[in-house]
Design a protein around this motif. Structure first.
Motif, mmCIF file in Angstrom:
data_model
loop_
_atom_site.group_PDB
_atom_site.id
_atom_site.type_symbol
_atom_site.label_atom_id
_atom_site.label_comp_id
_atom_site.label_asym_id
_atom_site.label_seq_id
_atom_site.Cartn_x
_atom_site.Cartn_y
_atom_site.Cartn_z
ATOM 1 N N TYR A 159 0.802 -1.220 0.000
ATOM 2 C CA TYR A 159 0.000 0.000 0.000
ATOM 3 C C TYR A 159 0.843 1.281 0.000
ATOM 4 C CZ TYR A 159 -4.409 -2.543 0.597
ATOM 5 O OH TYR A 159 -5.498 -3.354 0.410
ATOM 6 N N SER A 160 2.008 1.267 0.632
ATOM 7 C CA SER A 160 2.874 2.455 0.596
ATOM 8 C C SER A 160 3.308 2.748 -0.832
ATOM 9 C CB SER A 160 4.101 2.255 1.491
ATOM 10 O OG SER A 160 3.748 2.278 2.845
ATOM 11 N N PHE A 161 3.677 1.692 -1.558
ATOM 12 C CA PHE A 161 4.026 1.832 -2.975
ATOM 13 C C PHE A 161 2.824 2.327 -3.775
ATOM 14 C CE2 PHE A 161 3.698 -0.306 -7.139
ATOM 15 C CZ PHE A 161 4.745 0.314 -7.803
ATOM 16 N N LEU A 162 1.658 1.751 -3.488
ATOM 17 C CA LEU A 162 0.431 2.149 -4.181
ATOM 18 C C LEU A 162 0.167 3.636 -4.012
ATOM 19 C CD1 LEU A 162 -2.287 1.426 -5.616
ATOM 20 C CD2 LEU A 162 -3.217 0.950 -3.343
ATOM 21 N N ASN A 163 0.347 4.149 -2.800
ATOM 22 C CA ASN A 163 0.089 5.560 -2.550
ATOM 23 C C ASN A 163 1.100 6.470 -3.240
ATOM 24 O OD1 ASN A 163 -2.265 5.263 -1.089
ATOM 25 N ND2 ASN A 163 -1.215 5.055 0.863
ATOM 26 N N LYS A 164 2.318 5.998 -3.404
ATOM 27 C CA LYS A 164 3.309 6.780 -4.153
ATOM 28 C C LYS A 164 2.863 6.933 -5.610
ATOM 29 C CE LYS A 164 7.317 5.612 -1.310
ATOM 30 N NZ LYS A 164 8.633 4.914 -1.254
ATOM 31 N N ILE A 165 2.291 5.881 -6.164
ATOM 32 C CA ILE A 165 1.789 5.954 -7.537
ATOM 33 C C ILE A 165 0.573 6.880 -7.593
ATOM 34 C CG2 ILE A 165 0.905 4.632 -9.503
ATOM 35 C CD1 ILE A 165 3.845 4.135 -8.795
ATOM 36 N N ARG A 166 -0.289 6.812 -6.582
ATOM 37 C CA ARG A 166 -1.444 7.717 -6.543
ATOM 38 C C ARG A 166 -0.984 9.181 -6.494
ATOM 39 N NH1 ARG A 166 -6.716 6.016 -3.065
ATOM 40 N NH2 ARG A 166 -5.405 5.429 -1.301
ATOM 41 N N THR A 167 0.056 9.438 -5.719
ATOM 42 C CA THR A 167 0.578 10.804 -5.616
ATOM 43 C C THR A 167 1.131 11.267 -6.965
ATOM 44 O OG1 THR A 167 1.106 10.522 -3.275
ATOM 45 C CG2 THR A 167 2.254 12.275 -4.449
ATOM 46 N N LEU A 168 1.903 10.409 -7.617
ATOM 47 C CA LEU A 168 2.464 10.759 -8.929
ATOM 48 C C LEU A 168 1.348 10.989 -9.938
ATOM 49 C CD1 LEU A 168 4.899 11.095 -10.796
ATOM 50 C CD2 LEU A 168 4.872 8.603 -11.147
ATOM 51 N N HIS A 169 0.365 10.111 -9.959
ATOM 52 C CA HIS A 169 -0.791 10.237 -10.849
ATOM 53 C C HIS A 169 -1.492 11.575 -10.615
ATOM 54 C CE1 HIS A 169 -4.838 8.275 -12.294
ATOM 55 N NE2 HIS A 169 -4.519 9.337 -12.997
ATOM 56 N N SER A 170 -1.686 11.923 -9.350
ATOM 57 C CA SER A 170 -2.386 13.163 -9.004
ATOM 58 C C SER A 170 -1.638 14.388 -9.529
ATOM 59 C CB SER A 170 -2.542 13.256 -7.481
ATOM 60 O OG SER A 170 -3.345 12.208 -6.992
ATOM 61 N N PHE A 171 -0.323 14.368 -9.370
ATOM 62 C CA PHE A 171 0.468 15.514 -9.846
ATOM 63 C C PHE A 171 0.435 15.619 -11.368
ATOM 64 C CE2 PHE A 171 4.494 17.042 -11.603
ATOM 65 C CZ PHE A 171 4.476 18.351 -11.140
ATOM 66 N N LEU A 172 0.664 14.515 -12.045
ATOM 67 C CA LEU A 172 0.773 14.556 -13.503
ATOM 68 C C LEU A 172 -0.538 14.940 -14.177
ATOM 69 C CD1 LEU A 172 2.983 11.392 -14.157
ATOM 70 C CD2 LEU A 172 3.675 13.797 -14.350
ATOM 71 N N CYS A 173 -1.652 14.346 -13.724
ATOM 72 C CA CYS A 173 -2.913 14.558 -14.438
ATOM 73 C C CYS A 173 -3.433 15.982 -14.272
ATOM 74 C CB CYS A 173 -3.960 13.536 -14.000
ATOM 75 S SG CYS A 173 -4.632 13.777 -12.359
ATOM 76 N N THR A 174 -3.015 16.679 -13.231
ATOM 77 C CA THR A 174 -3.414 18.084 -13.071
ATOM 78 C C THR A 174 -2.389 19.025 -13.700
ATOM 79 O OG1 THR A 174 -2.482 17.992 -10.829
ATOM 80 C CG2 THR A 174 -4.872 17.780 -11.063
ATOM 81 N N ALA A 175 -1.113 18.695 -13.563
ATOM 82 C CA ALA A 175 -0.072 19.579 -14.106
ATOM 83 C C ALA A 175 -0.181 19.742 -15.615
ATOM 84 C CB ALA A 175 1.311 19.041 -13.731
ATOM 85 N N VAL A 176 -0.517 18.660 -16.327
ATOM 86 C CA VAL A 176 -0.559 18.743 -17.787
ATOM 87 C C VAL A 176 -1.721 19.606 -18.296
ATOM 88 C CG1 VAL A 176 0.593 16.526 -18.106
ATOM 89 C CG2 VAL A 176 -1.896 16.607 -18.031
ATOM 90 N N VAL A 177 -2.712 19.864 -17.420
ATOM 91 C CA VAL A 177 -3.812 20.754 -17.822
ATOM 92 C C VAL A 177 -3.719 22.103 -17.103
ATOM 93 C CG1 VAL A 177 -5.387 18.912 -18.490
ATOM 94 C CG2 VAL A 177 -5.386 19.725 -16.116
ATOM 95 N N GLY A 178 -2.549 22.376 -16.529
ATOM 96 C CA GLY A 178 -2.302 23.702 -15.961
ATOM 97 C C GLY A 178 -2.909 23.955 -14.596
ATOM 98 N N ILE A 179 -3.193 22.898 -13.842
ATOM 99 C CA ILE A 179 -3.712 23.063 -12.483
ATOM 100 C C ILE A 179 -2.608 22.692 -11.498
ATOM 101 C CG2 ILE A 179 -5.394 22.266 -10.783
ATOM 102 C CD1 ILE A 179 -7.353 21.777 -13.057
ATOM 103 N N PHE A 180 -2.281 23.643 -10.620
ATOM 104 C CA PHE A 180 -1.228 23.439 -9.628
ATOM 105 C C PHE A 180 -1.760 23.829 -8.248
ATOM 106 C CE2 PHE A 180 0.785 24.245 -13.701
ATOM 107 C CZ PHE A 180 1.697 23.207 -13.800
ATOM 108 N N PHE A 181 -1.016 23.421 -7.216
ATOM 109 C CA PHE A 181 -1.499 23.622 -5.852
ATOM 110 C C PHE A 181 -0.421 24.250 -4.982
ATOM 111 C CE2 PHE A 181 -3.471 19.797 -7.677
ATOM 112 C CZ PHE A 181 -4.785 20.238 -7.735
#
Length: 243
Positions: A38-60
């Motif tokens: 699950y720790s590995f799974l959450n790292k992938i979720r974090t990466l997914h979250s960053f990439l899918c928003t960054a490519v459409v110009g949404i940042f936090f």
């Protein structure tokens, strides 16, 4: 013209989420097979979250009242105005974490794989379902998995959004398990995407998030749950009043 552009951006945002979900699906599949991954799974979720928003110009932009301890188990409580809130909490939480959310999410084409494994679905109208969900969450907390929950229980129909009354569950759980609560004010995300984005579309921009100092619960009795709930509500709302 603005409405059309927001609709186009909404379509691009959906495509981005689905594209990276399909790209990472083999890793998600492997990561959900066993709790030790699950720790590995959450790292992938974090990466997914960053990439899918960054490519459409949404940042936090995260503003921390005090730095969070990386290895501490927390209960994160945030207001809920957008589907982007899930992405935000994936970026904020560290290590092992899991969500609790409405049972319909188990049927979501993207979130379903998580709500059938690592995350906890709950039918809030059923006391039995809620009891089982919080029992499972308590066991996960004891095993060092932080809990992410939106205590309003849903995205309200109000637009612009207004903070709604909180449910009692996470506050009782925090006291019972002696887990610090982290109030999170998600300030202007609804301007980028309100709810699922379908009605008003979406747009690029910078979302502001204020992470309050954790509230310790070690000296609290269960009778203090309502007081704790009110304290968290006031802290979250204090930043929302300054949109």
């Amino acid at each position: 013209m603005i409405k059309l552009l927001r609709k186009i951006h909404y379509a691009c945002s959906l495509f981005s989420i689905l594209f990276f979900f399909i790209l990472f699906w083999p890793l998600y599949y492997l990561g959900t097979r066993n709790a030790r991954y699950y720790s590995f799974l959450n790292k992938i979720r974090t990466l997914h979250s960053f990439l899918c928003t960054a490519v459409v110009g949404i940042f936090f932009n995260f503003n921390f009242e005090n730095k969070l301890e990386r290895n501490q188990t927390y209960i994160y409580c945030a207001n809920h105005t957008s589907n982007l809130d899930i992405i935000i909490l994936c970026l904020l939480a560290k290590g092992q974490y899991h969500f609790m959310g409405k049972e319909e999410l188990a049927k979501n084409p993207v979130l379903g794989i998580f709500f059938k494994t690592i995350d906890i679905p709950v039918f809030r109208e059923s006391k039995i379902s809620a009891f089982r969900a919080f029992k499972k969450a308590g066991e996960n907390l004891e095993n060092g998995m932080s809990l992410i929950i939106f205590p309003e229980g849903r995205i309200d129909d109000a637009y612009p959004p207004v903070l709604q009354e909180f449910k009692n569950g996470p506050f009782r759980l925090a006291i019972e398990k002696n887990i610090p609560i982290v109030p999170v004010s998600i300030i202007n995300i609804w301007k980028l995407m309100w709810d699922d984005g379908m009605k008003y579309g979406t747009r690029p921009g910078i979302g502001n998030i204020y992470v309050h100092e954790p509230i310790l619960t070690t000296i609290m009795g269960i009778e203090s749950a309502d007081v704790l709930k009110e304290e968290v509500f006031k802290k979250i709302n204090s930043k929302l009043l300054h949109k």
